[in-house]
Design an enzyme around this catalytic site. Structure first.
Site: not given
Ligand code: SP5
Ligand code: ZN
Length: 353
Positions: A173, A296
């Site tokens: 990110h 995830d």
């Protein structure tokens, strides 16, 4: 059979006390030191993991391969500068630098290069959410993770078929000049940049969340193809980026591919998306591959909405391995600490040889 696992103990230095949910509630910090501890433990118990430490040296210019100088300066020095201004500190947990304000849209570019002048309130300039606070050890841990990615890339440059960097904190990110989503330095982008000295490189991001930082870094680059398979940003983080019409710009137009998938995505659907990614990759014909690995996508992940099971990671890894490219694997997310151990072992084993 072996696979190099590059790991640094510096991850322990980064341990924010909490995160703030969208309802204003204080939550545990999902991106916890236990994540790395558990994955390492599980890998140690295999016969094939060869655990190595990063190359010696300070390597403080490493993040500059993919990040702006003023941003790296801030991640390195912002916390100290802020602490020296005697901020009102909370009780019960260590000093933590959270941004208190953010530049309004369109104001940011005017400030480029000057935001460091107000380090005590300036962090909002460099971060896009509240999940990447700075604590005392954050820089050391983030640099340690970057060194793991560098070392794994160098192993592959010097002839290893595959190498895995157990990076923590994660990186995908983090963009040229911003942190966010638990990420500070973009480990995946650093690995790709290093591998690109020899030719074009493909990055495939299989974390549940869009790899917006990696996309940002290589946006105008036609030497690094970036592909991300992730939950549709209309439905989940990072919400404002990761749509299919983001294809790159300038010379990099056509060299970014986003494949958003709906909540509830199963292993079967996921494998179909993977084939789309492979079609684009074959046309591109890279000499090496970087995989940004996130667990995830697991059905029981506490912050995510996909439905993969452990055996799906074996299938995904086998298909990636069958591309038959020199491969650097870089750890990103995955927050079910119960399952991280078995998932990382299941995923990495096909790369051991
Ligand atoms: C590297 C990586 O995977 N970063 C992910 C950052 C996600 N941040 C948003 C977290 C939102 C948590 N919402 C909690 C919902 C609990 N049901
Ligand atoms: Zn993620």
């Amino acid at each position: 059979m072996t696979l190099p696992i590059v790991h640094s103990e510096t991850y322990r230095r980064h341990h924010p006390a909490f995160e703030i949910g969208s309802g204003g509630r204080i939550m545990p910090y999902y991106e916890s030191p236990q994540r790395a501890e558990i994955m390492l433990e599980a890998l140690r118990a295999t016969s094939w993991a060869k655990i190595v430490t990063p190359e010696e040296g300070r390597h403080e210019s490493l993040p500059l391969l993919v990040h702006d100088g003023d941003y790296v300066w801030f991640i390195r020095n912002g916390f100290k500068e802020w602490l020296a201004t005697n901020p009102l500190l909370p009780e019960g947990y260590p000093p933590t630098y959270y941004p208190s304000s953010f530049p309004p849209p369109r104001a940011r570019r005017r400030l480029k290069g000057e935001a460091r002048l107000n380090a005590s309130e300036g962090y909002g300039y460099y971060t896009f959410d509240l999940t990447a606070p700075l604590i005392e050890g954050t820089y050391e841990a983030a640099l340690g993770a970057a060194k793991c990615a560098m070392t794994a890339a160098n192993l592959v440059l010097y002839g290893d078929r595959s190498a895995y960097a157990l990076c923590r904190p994660p990186g995908h990110h983090a963009g040229r000049d911003f942190s966010g989503g638990y990420c500070y330095f973009n480990n995946t982008a650093i690995a790709a940049k290093i591998l690109s000295v020899r030719g074009s490189v493909a990055v495939i991001d299989i974390d549940y969340h869009h790899g917006n930082g990696t996309q940002d870094i290589f946006w105008e680059d036609d030497r690094v193809l970036t592909i991300s398979i992730h939950c549709d940003p209309r439905m989940d983080y990072p919400y404002f980026v990761g749509f299919a019409d983001e294809v790159g710009g300038g010379a990099g137009e056509g060299y970014n591919l986003n494949i958003p998938l709906p909540p509830g995505t199963t292993g079967e659907w996921y494998l179909e998306a993977l084939e789309l990614a492979f079609d684009r990759m074959r046309l591109f014909d890279p000499w090496a591959l970087v995989i940004a690995v996130g667990f995830d996508t697991y059905g029981d992940d506490p912050i995510s909405k996909f439905d993969l099971i452990t055996s799906d990671y074996v299938a995904v890894a086998q298909r990636l391995r069958a591309l038959n490219l020199p491969t650097v694997l870089v750890q990103e997310g995955g927050y079910n600490t119960e399952a991280l151990g078995k998932n990382v072992v299941a995923f990495l084993e096909p790369f051991a040889e």
